[in-house]
Design a protein around this motif. Structure first.
Motif, PDB file in Angstrom:
ATOM      1  N   GLN C 406     -18.975  44.051 -10.656  1.00 59.86           N
ATOM      2  CA  GLN C 406     -19.663  44.740  -9.570  1.00 59.86           C
ATOM      3  C   GLN C 406     -19.475  44.020  -8.245  1.00 59.86           C
ATOM      4  O   GLN C 406     -19.248  44.645  -7.203  1.00 59.86           O
ATOM      5  CB  GLN C 406     -21.155  44.854  -9.885  1.00 59.86           C
ATOM      6  N   GLU C 407     -19.562  42.684  -8.285  1.00 58.29           N
ATOM      7  CA  GLU C 407     -19.390  41.920  -7.047  1.00 58.29           C
ATOM      8  C   GLU C 407     -18.004  42.154  -6.456  1.00 58.29           C
ATOM      9  O   GLU C 407     -17.845  42.318  -5.244  1.00 58.29           O
ATOM     10  CB  GLU C 407     -19.597  40.426  -7.325  1.00 58.29           C
ATOM     11  N   ALA C 408     -16.993  42.178  -7.340  1.00 61.71           N
ATOM     12  CA  ALA C 408     -15.625  42.347  -6.844  1.00 61.71           C
ATOM     13  C   ALA C 408     -15.392  43.770  -6.341  1.00 61.71           C
ATOM     14  O   ALA C 408     -14.764  43.977  -5.303  1.00 61.71           O
ATOM     15  CB  ALA C 408     -14.639  42.003  -7.959  1.00 61.71           C
ATOM     16  N   ILE C 409     -15.924  44.748  -7.047  1.00 63.92           N
ATOM     17  CA  ILE C 409     -15.695  46.137  -6.637  1.00 63.92           C
ATOM     18  C   ILE C 409     -16.421  46.457  -5.328  1.00 63.92           C
ATOM     19  O   ILE C 409     -15.890  47.144  -4.460  1.00 63.92           O
ATOM     20  CB  ILE C 409     -16.125  47.117  -7.754  1.00 63.92           C
ATOM     21  N   THR C 410     -17.638  45.928  -5.157  1.00 62.31           N
ATOM     22  CA  THR C 410     -18.402  46.265  -3.954  1.00 62.31           C
ATOM     23  C   THR C 410     -18.075  45.326  -2.789  1.00 62.31           C
ATOM     24  O   THR C 410     -18.610  45.495  -1.703  1.00 62.31           O
ATOM     25  CB  THR C 410     -19.914  46.184  -4.214  1.00 62.31           C
ATOM     26  N   GLY C 411     -17.233  44.330  -3.037  1.00 57.95           N
ATOM     27  CA  GLY C 411     -16.862  43.442  -1.949  1.00 57.95           C
ATOM     28  C   GLY C 411     -17.885  42.355  -1.662  1.00 57.95           C
ATOM     29  O   GLY C 411     -17.820  41.689  -0.617  1.00 57.95           O
ATOM     30  N   ALA C 412     -18.838  42.157  -2.569  1.00 60.92           N
ATOM     31  CA  ALA C 412     -19.806  41.081  -2.362  1.00 60.92           C
ATOM     32  C   ALA C 412     -19.107  39.720  -2.443  1.00 60.92           C
ATOM     33  O   ALA C 412     -19.498  38.766  -1.785  1.00 60.92           O
ATOM     34  CB  ALA C 412     -20.925  41.158  -3.392  1.00 60.92           C
ATOM     35  N   TRP C 415     -12.358  38.949  -5.594  1.00 64.15           N
ATOM     36  CA  TRP C 415     -12.317  39.045  -7.055  1.00 64.15           C
ATOM     37  C   TRP C 415     -12.113  37.696  -7.726  1.00 64.15           C
ATOM     38  O   TRP C 415     -12.696  37.427  -8.776  1.00 64.15           O
ATOM     39  CB  TRP C 415     -11.301  40.085  -7.520  1.00 64.15           C
ATOM     40  N   GLU C 416     -11.284  36.817  -7.125  1.00 62.33           N
ATOM     41  CA  GLU C 416     -11.038  35.512  -7.760  1.00 62.33           C
ATOM     42  C   GLU C 416     -12.342  34.730  -7.875  1.00 62.33           C
ATOM     43  O   GLU C 416     -12.654  34.142  -8.906  1.00 62.33           O
ATOM     44  CB  GLU C 416     -10.053  34.668  -6.947  1.00 62.33           C
ATOM     45  N   ARG C 417     -13.108  34.768  -6.779  1.00 59.91           N
ATOM     46  CA  ARG C 417     -14.363  34.027  -6.708  1.00 59.91           C
ATOM     47  C   ARG C 417     -15.372  34.570  -7.726  1.00 59.91           C
ATOM     48  O   ARG C 417     -16.003  33.823  -8.470  1.00 59.91           O
ATOM     49  CB  ARG C 417     -14.908  34.158  -5.276  1.00 59.91           C
ATOM     50  N   ALA C 418     -15.487  35.896  -7.746  1.00 64.03           N
ATOM     51  CA  ALA C 418     -16.437  36.536  -8.658  1.00 64.03           C
ATOM     52  C   ALA C 418     -16.120  36.163 -10.100  1.00 64.03           C
ATOM     53  O   ALA C 418     -17.014  35.804 -10.878  1.00 64.03           O
ATOM     54  CB  ALA C 418     -16.403  38.047  -8.469  1.00 64.03           C
ATOM     55  N   LEU C 419     -14.823  36.205 -10.446  1.00 70.15           N
ATOM     56  CA  LEU C 419     -14.434  35.918 -11.817  1.00 70.15           C
ATOM     57  C   LEU C 419     -14.665  34.453 -12.166  1.00 70.15           C
ATOM     58  O   LEU C 419     -15.153  34.119 -13.250  1.00 70.15           O
ATOM     59  CB  LEU C 419     -12.948  36.293 -12.025  1.00 70.15           C
ATOM     60  N   LEU C 420     -14.372  33.584 -11.205  1.00 73.88           N
ATOM     61  CA  LEU C 420     -14.578  32.155 -11.436  1.00 73.88           C
ATOM     62  C   LEU C 420     -16.069  31.862 -11.675  1.00 73.88           C
ATOM     63  O   LEU C 420     -16.438  31.093 -12.568  1.00 73.88           O
ATOM     64  CB  LEU C 420     -14.051  31.349 -10.242  1.00 73.88           C
ATOM     65  N   ASP C 421     -16.919  32.479 -10.863  1.00 77.23           N
ATOM     66  CA  ASP C 421     -18.363  32.285 -11.037  1.00 77.23           C
ATOM     67  C   ASP C 421     -18.818  32.747 -12.418  1.00 77.23           C
ATOM     68  O   ASP C 421     -19.633  32.090 -13.071  1.00 77.23           O
ATOM     69  CB  ASP C 421     -19.142  33.050  -9.962  1.00 77.23           C
ATOM     70  N   ALA C 422     -18.265  33.883 -12.856  1.00 70.51           N
ATOM     71  CA  ALA C 422     -18.636  34.396 -14.182  1.00 70.51           C
ATOM     72  C   ALA C 422     -18.166  33.428 -15.270  1.00 70.51           C
ATOM     73  O   ALA C 422     -18.888  33.152 -16.226  1.00 70.51           O
ATOM     74  CB  ALA C 422     -18.032  35.776 -14.401  1.00 70.51           C
ATOM     75  N   HIS C 423     -16.942  32.927 -15.080  1.00 68.82           N
ATOM     76  CA  HIS C 423     -16.390  31.964 -16.046  1.00 68.82           C
ATOM     77  C   HIS C 423     -17.310  30.743 -16.161  1.00 68.82           C
ATOM     78  O   HIS C 423     -17.668  30.316 -17.259  1.00 68.82           O
ATOM     79  CB  HIS C 423     -14.987  31.555 -15.585  1.00 68.82           C
ATOM     80  N   THR C 424     -17.724  30.215 -15.019  1.00 73.00           N
ATOM     81  CA  THR C 424     -18.622  29.052 -15.012  1.00 73.00           C
ATOM     82  C   THR C 424     -19.930  29.388 -15.725  1.00 73.00           C
ATOM     83  O   THR C 424     -20.456  28.590 -16.502  1.00 73.00           O
ATOM     84  CB  THR C 424     -18.921  28.632 -13.561  1.00 73.00           C
ATOM     85  N   ARG C 425     -20.435  30.556 -15.442  1.00 70.13           N
ATOM     86  CA  ARG C 425     -21.694  30.971 -16.056  1.00 70.13           C
ATOM     87  C   ARG C 425     -21.552  31.056 -17.582  1.00 70.13           C
ATOM     88  O   ARG C 425     -22.412  30.590 -18.323  1.00 70.13           O
ATOM     89  CB  ARG C 425     -22.099  32.321 -15.459  1.00 70.13           C
ATOM     90  N   VAL C 426     -20.464  31.651 -18.027  1.00 62.26           N
ATOM     91  CA  VAL C 426     -20.254  31.802 -19.477  1.00 62.26           C
ATOM     92  C   VAL C 426     -20.093  30.427 -20.127  1.00 62.26           C
ATOM     93  O   VAL C 426     -20.607  30.193 -21.228  1.00 62.26           O
ATOM     94  CB  VAL C 426     -19.041  32.717 -19.751  1.00 62.26           C
ATOM     95  N   GLU C 427     -19.392  29.517 -19.449  1.00 64.40           N
ATOM     96  CA  GLU C 427     -19.284  28.155 -19.986  1.00 64.40           C
ATOM     97  C   GLU C 427     -20.682  27.559 -20.168  1.00 64.40           C
ATOM     98  O   GLU C 427     -20.969  26.910 -21.171  1.00 64.40           O
ATOM     99  CB  GLU C 427     -18.474  27.273 -19.019  1.00 64.40           C
ATOM    100  N   GLY C 428     -21.557  27.807 -19.203  1.00 70.78           N
ATOM    101  CA  GLY C 428     -22.936  27.308 -19.292  1.00 70.78           C
ATOM    102  C   GLY C 428     -23.672  27.930 -20.473  1.00 70.78           C
ATOM    103  O   GLY C 428     -24.400  27.261 -21.200  1.00 70.78           O
ATOM    104  N   ILE C 429     -23.481  29.230 -20.667  1.00 73.95           N
ATOM    105  CA  ILE C 429     -24.151  29.923 -21.772  1.00 73.95           C
ATOM    106  C   ILE C 429     -23.691  29.335 -23.110  1.00 73.95           C
ATOM    107  O   ILE C 429     -24.495  29.064 -23.999  1.00 73.95           O
ATOM    108  CB  ILE C 429     -23.840  31.437 -21.727  1.00 73.95           C
ATOM    109  N   LEU C 430     -22.365  29.114 -23.224  1.00 69.31           N
ATOM    110  CA  LEU C 430     -21.827  28.611 -24.495  1.00 69.31           C
ATOM    111  C   LEU C 430     -22.224  27.154 -24.732  1.00 69.31           C
ATOM    112  O   LEU C 430     -22.381  26.725 -25.875  1.00 69.31           O
ATOM    113  CB  LEU C 430     -20.307  28.764 -24.516  1.00 69.31           C
ATOM    114  N   ALA C 431     -22.401  26.402 -23.642  1.00 66.50           N
ATOM    115  CA  ALA C 431     -22.777  24.993 -23.781  1.00 66.50           C
ATOM    116  C   ALA C 431     -24.167  24.849 -24.388  1.00 66.50           C
ATOM    117  O   ALA C 431     -24.505  23.819 -24.960  1.00 66.50           O
ATOM    118  CB  ALA C 431     -22.706  24.305 -22.426  1.00 66.50           C
ATOM    119  N   ARG C 432     -25.000  25.893 -24.259  1.00 62.38           N
ATOM    120  CA  ARG C 432     -26.359  25.827 -24.785  1.00 62.38           C
ATOM    121  C   ARG C 432     -26.404  25.885 -26.303  1.00 62.38           C
ATOM    122  O   ARG C 432     -27.396  25.512 -26.913  1.00 62.38           O
ATOM    123  CB  ARG C 432     -27.164  27.025 -24.264  1.00 62.38           C
ATOM    124  N   ARG C 433     -25.337  26.442 -26.925  1.00 60.00           N
ATOM    125  CA  ARG C 433     -25.412  26.700 -28.371  1.00 60.00           C
ATOM    126  C   ARG C 433     -25.557  25.417 -29.178  1.00 60.00           C
ATOM    127  O   ARG C 433     -24.939  24.415 -28.912  1.00 60.00           O
ATOM    128  CB  ARG C 433     -24.154  27.432 -28.828  1.00 60.00           C
TER     129      ARG C 433
END
Lengths: 300, 275, 433
Positions: C406-412, C415-433
């Motif tokens: 959504q961030e990339a499509i709406t221009g918030a 796209w590179e930045r949005a995807l990188l942020d998501a990647h970081t977030r997912v790494e954080g989610i997986l680190a909790r396991r």
């Protein structure tokens, strides 16, 4: 009628009102409400508190709070919630007070206006969210069609998807739906201000501003505090409208605390983390509303 | 002269406000009168080319709105009456008696509203099940009471505080007891506030979705708001039907407001005669 | 002493009488089963299910089914609360990713004993894959319901009007983009585009993963590393897939405006009213679109084709399962109902009414299914279909992705930045396991 006039005239005099004495009787009046609330809310509150300090292994600890406070998304959502609440509550107050004063005055057809201004309130907040989403719909939305037909814009506006427009659209809908509450409560407050006070002020040569400043505002003070306190809490908890209109998007730009708690709890199944977030939200709200509590309990 | 200018200004402002307020309702009506096909035309048609009442008819034929209205009315009225009565009593206590724990209790009452509803769902569910009140109107009323009561107490406190205390004294001299003062003096004089509070509680219960969708499950417990919300879903969206529901769904509340408006506007006068 | 002995005997006789009579009394009683299902609120599916319930009740006079409609979005929240209070409906339907969660929470009864009682060959009628997917720690926790692959649905008339061969759907993503561009047009000549090549439900809704996964996977990308411990959202393949999806909206502009607010039904409505030419859907698409706008003549106009291929030919699978409440008071009756719902006869009815493909091999071998132009493709593509990750954190991981989309499509964000942020977030989610 005469009795009231005399008493009311006395009220503005210097004589300090007597307070009824027996506290025990007072507690009797208060008891049903307090007991009922304790009965139904202590258990959920304790459950939440306990969940928020329960760790995966079953031990107790404050790690969830640590995670929460170090999550930039949490702080972003706190800021967004604050902006949403401040904007909504001030607009509610402005429109609500204005409308209440106007329909209490001498305008023609004020009975009609009184009903009209109430209308948005009868629409449930979820439904209001859906209706506004429909009006602002990117394909079939009537507002864009109107604006384009009137040559006010030449491109359809991205009401719900533009990063800086989406939060404003949300507030536009929330103000629409929320100001009648403030209006009704202030209108009721206005009815309780004795007419004699205005007459007395007029005799003293007070203009309309002076009458508003020295009679209306002081007379509304308590009710105004109540309206602000309740509206603030209510807007912090606002869920249905936001969820229905934007679902927190685009991205996380219109995410507020209540939608986040919902997501964490029901969609991500992070019960403990959601509870910690809820406790943090309660603490924040408590801090915001302490001044209100003090004001409402103040003696005249 | 100046007064007239003020009136003109106020009227103009009210007209402007009315446009903001009424525009969504106008569009709701136009959409409700369209066929679904026409509602989805690009650009939209300002007025239905083939006006139809189908959306309204569906509410009463294919869906059981009569039952939904019954449920909503019973639940909302009970909530409104109970919470404003208990809330008014409490507010009178807080307003007129020097309670040492007063500030604390008023704070507590407000605090109960700060927990987000989502977190209450699980515990309420267990509590109502244990009491055998899950999936009943009574259970729902209890759940709503916990939201409406604190608000009612606070609102009534604001209004009762505005009633001059000398009137209490006068009534006491006339031989009224505590309850007598409350019923004969304070309540009549804060009638506009009581009406606002009742209305508030009624609308809160009427518009709820969270509790209705989690604390009930059977088709016979569906409320108007739930029925409306269910017209927009993952596998089913019908805009004319939704708008028709939203319009009709608001009618009972408007009727209630009109019925109560008499006391709302004349509160002071009416109360004074009795007092 | 004698007296009390006599009384004791009397009590014993009465007790024995009650004991022997009880089953007889119980047999005469009607057992009530609570049955919750999101399809009950739908036009087509709702009718079909209620008919099935009537058939079941007429054959089992001792059992009454009480239908409880619920919305697709609210079902998990409610079943969870109900399960915690031991009040879950006796039989419910869930789809694959929340199924795993419910098994883990202990909110599903073990069906293994019932299945064993039915005989050794009972499960042979089903495909192995769904049975395996619904087996948790060696126990069968749900009976498979519908099982389908996601496919490309397109409008052949709009293809023809745009000068494309309606019998040759796009086979690669490049071709797909080219088709989509040519299908995005102003059809009434008022200067405003009113028909788009493609649409997708890019709001945050539970239907989005099914439409996104085929694209991401076929680019050779995946959300997680093969061991499931790290995010793979920073790989070149993933970036390529993400960029492709985003640019359909931002650069190629082949999707309708506001795509990040659409839910699946919005997209179906667009298809029903000829606003879009292509979408990703499955068996349920045709009957729902047909119900929205019968004038479209969906049976003739719509076609199904495999999802375009990239580096891999792959698509996502939909699987639903019927769960029995672990707290049900009538497990035998509930099992009988589940058995009825998953029988060849009922699954055939569900196919006829709703065009959903069964997880039973014997149903899909029926000429009725094999001859249907949509079902043929959906069944054939099942061999390339994979399920969403069966991971407790999956909804949260996908939410991070949807946020970036959504961030990339709406221009918030770029796209590179949005995807990188998501990647970081997912790494954080997986680190909790």
């Amino acid at each position: 009628m005469h009795g009231v006039s005399r008493a009311a005239t006395g009220w503005i005099g210097p004589r300090r009102a007597l307070r009824l004495r027996e506290p025990a009787v007072g507690y009797l009046f208060v008891a049903p409400a307090v007991v009922l609330l304790i009965a139904v809310l202590v258990y959920p509150a304790l459950t939440t508190l306990r969940l928020s300090v329960t760790l995966p292994g079953g031990q107790l600890g404050v790690q969830h709070y640590g995670q929460l406070l170090s999550d930039p998304l949490f702080w972003q959502v706190v800021r967004q919630t604050a902006a949403f609440v401040v904007a909504s509550v001030s607009a509610h107050l402005l429109l609500g007070l204005g409308a209440a004063l106007a329909v209490a005055g001498t305008v023609p057809a004020r009975g009609l206006f009184r009903v009209v201004a109430l209308l948005p309130w009868v629409v449930p907040d979820v439904v209001a969210g859906i209706v506004w989403k429909w009006i602002l719909n990117p394909l079939y939305g009537v507002l864009n069609d109107l604006l384009m037909a009137g040559r006010l814009v030449d491109q359809p506006l991205e009401w719900l998807t533009h990063p800086s427009l989406a939060p404003l659209s949300l507030i536009l809908a929330n103000v629409w739906r929320g100001f009648p509450f403030v209006m009704v409560i202030l209108l009721a407050g206005l009815q309780s201000i004795p007419q004699d006070l205005y007459e007395a002020a007029s005799l003293d040569g007070a203009g309309s501003w002076a009458r508003f400043r020295f009679v209306t505002l002081p007379g509304l003070r308590k009710v105004l505090v109540v309206a602000l306190a309740l509206d603030t809490i209510w807007e912090v908890r606002r869920f249905g409208l936001v969820q229905a209109m934007t679902g927190g998007g685009p991205g996380t730009l219109t995410e507020v605390l209540s939608t986040q708690v919902f997501k964490q709890y029901f969609q991500f199944y992070r019960f403990e983390y959601a509870s910690a977030m809820a406790v943090a939200m309660t603490v924040l709200l408590l801090a915001v509303s302490l001044p209100y509590v003090r004001m409402i309990m103040q003696e005249e | 002269m100046r007064r007239r200018a003020g009136t003109v200004l106020a009227t103009a402002a009210l007209l402007l406000l009315s446009v903001y307020v009424l525009f969504p309702f106008g569009w709701m009506l136009v959409t409700a009168l369209k066929t679904e096909q026409e509602a989805l035309r690009i650009p939209s048609t300002w007025w239905p080319h083939q006006p139809t009442l189908d959306a309204f008819v569906v509410m009463w034929t294919r869906k059981n709105y009569a039952l939904y209205f019954f449920n909503s009315t019973v639940i909302s009225l009970s909530t409104a009456v109970l919470s404003s009565a208990v809330g008014a009593l409490a507010a009178y206590g807080f307003s007129r008696f020097p309670l040492r724990a007063g500030t604390f209790l008023m704070g507590f009452i407000l605090t109960t509203q700060m927990l987000p509803g989502v977190l209450l769902v699980g515990p309420y569910f267990r509590m109502l099940s244990a009491l055998g009140l899950y999936d009943t109107r009574t259970g729902l009323v209890i759940a709503f009471l916990t939201i409406c009561l604190p608000f009612a107490t606070w609102m009534m406190k604001g209004f009762i505080d505005s009633v001059p205390r000398e009137l209490d004294e006068a009534a006491r001299v006339d031989g009224c007891g505590w309850l007598g003062i409350f019923l004969r003096v304070v309540l009549p004089l804060s009638l506009p506030g009581l009406v606002a509070t009742t209305l508030f509680a009624f609308l809160l219960a009427w518009g709820d979705l969270l509790w209705v969708s989690t604390l009930t499950h059977s088709e016979s417990m569906v409320t108007v708001t739930l029925a409306i919300a269910r017209t927009v879903q993952e596998f089913y969206v019908n805009w004319p039907e939704l708008m028709a529901g939203a319009l009709i769904g608001g009618l009972p509340s408007i009727v209630l407001y009109l019925a109560l408006q008499r006391w709302f506007v004349q509160g002071l006068t009416a109360g004074a005669v009795k007092g | 002493m004698r007296r009390s002995g006599g009384r004791l005997a009397a009590v014993a006789v009465v007790a024995a009488l009650v004991w022997t009579l009880a089953p007889a009394i119980r047999a005469g009683e009607v057992v009530t089963l609570r049955f919750s299902n999101w399809h009950l609120v739908e036009t087509v599916w709702g009718r079909s299910l209620r008919e099935a319930i009537r058939i079941f009740e007429s054959r089992n006079p001792g059992i009454r089914i009480v239908p409880e409609p619920i919305s697709y979005g609210e079902k998990e929240a409610r079943y969870q609360a109900e399960c915690a209070a031991r009040r879950m409906p006796d039989v419910v339907k869930l789809h694959n990713f929340s199924l795993a969660m419910f098994f883990e929470l202990g909110c599903a009864a073990d069906l293994t004993p019932f299945v064993q009682k039915e005989g050794a060959d009972f499960l042979k009628s089903w495909y192995e894959f769904p049975i395996k997917s619904l087996t948790y720690k060696g126990r069968l926790m749900a009976m498979p319901g519908d099982y389908m692959s996601m496919v490309l649905i397109y409008n052949r008339e709009l293809f023809r009007a745009a000068g494309l061969d309606p019998n040759r759907p796009p086979r690669t993503w490049e071709e797909f983009r080219d088709y989509a561009r040519r299908l995005t047009r102003d059809t009434d000549g008022d200067g405003r585009v009113d028909q788009w090549g493609f649409s997708m439900p890019a709001s945050k809704n539970p239907g989005l993963p099914l439409r996104i996964l085929p694209m991401v996977w076929s680019f050779g990308a995946d959300f997680l590393t093969p061991d499931g411990r790290r995010s793979a959202m920073n790989t070149p393949e993933f970036r390529e897939a993400f960029r492709f999806i985003v640019e359909l909206a931002t650069v190629d502009r082949v999707t309708p405006p506001g795509v990040t607010t659409f839910g699946p039904q919005d997209v179906r409505i667009q298809m029903a009213h000829r606003r879009i030419a292509m979408k990703i859907g499955s068996g349920w698409t045709y009957p729902i679109v047909n119900a929205i706008n019968p004038q479209l003549n969906a049976a003739e106009v719509l076609e199904a084709a495999p999802v375009p291929a990239g580096r891999r030919r792959i698509t996502a699978a939909w699987l639903s399962g019927w769960i029995m409440s672990p707290h049900t008071a009538h497990p035998e009756a509930a099992w009988r109902f589940i058995k009825f719902l998953t029988s060849k006869e009922t699954e055939k009815k569900f196919f006829e009414d709703n065009r959903v493909i069964s997880s039973r091999k014997d149903v899909n071998l029926l000429p009725l299914v094999k001859m249907d132009k949509f079902s043929r493709v959906i069944v054939q593509e099942l061999q390339h279909a994979r399920l969403e990750p069966q991971l407790k954190e999956w909804p949260e991981i996908f939410d991070a992705f949807a946020t970036a989309l959504q961030e990339a499509i709406t221009g918030a964000k770029p796209w590179e930045r949005a995807l990188l942020d998501a990647h970081t977030r997912v790494e954080g989610i997986l680190a909790r396991r």
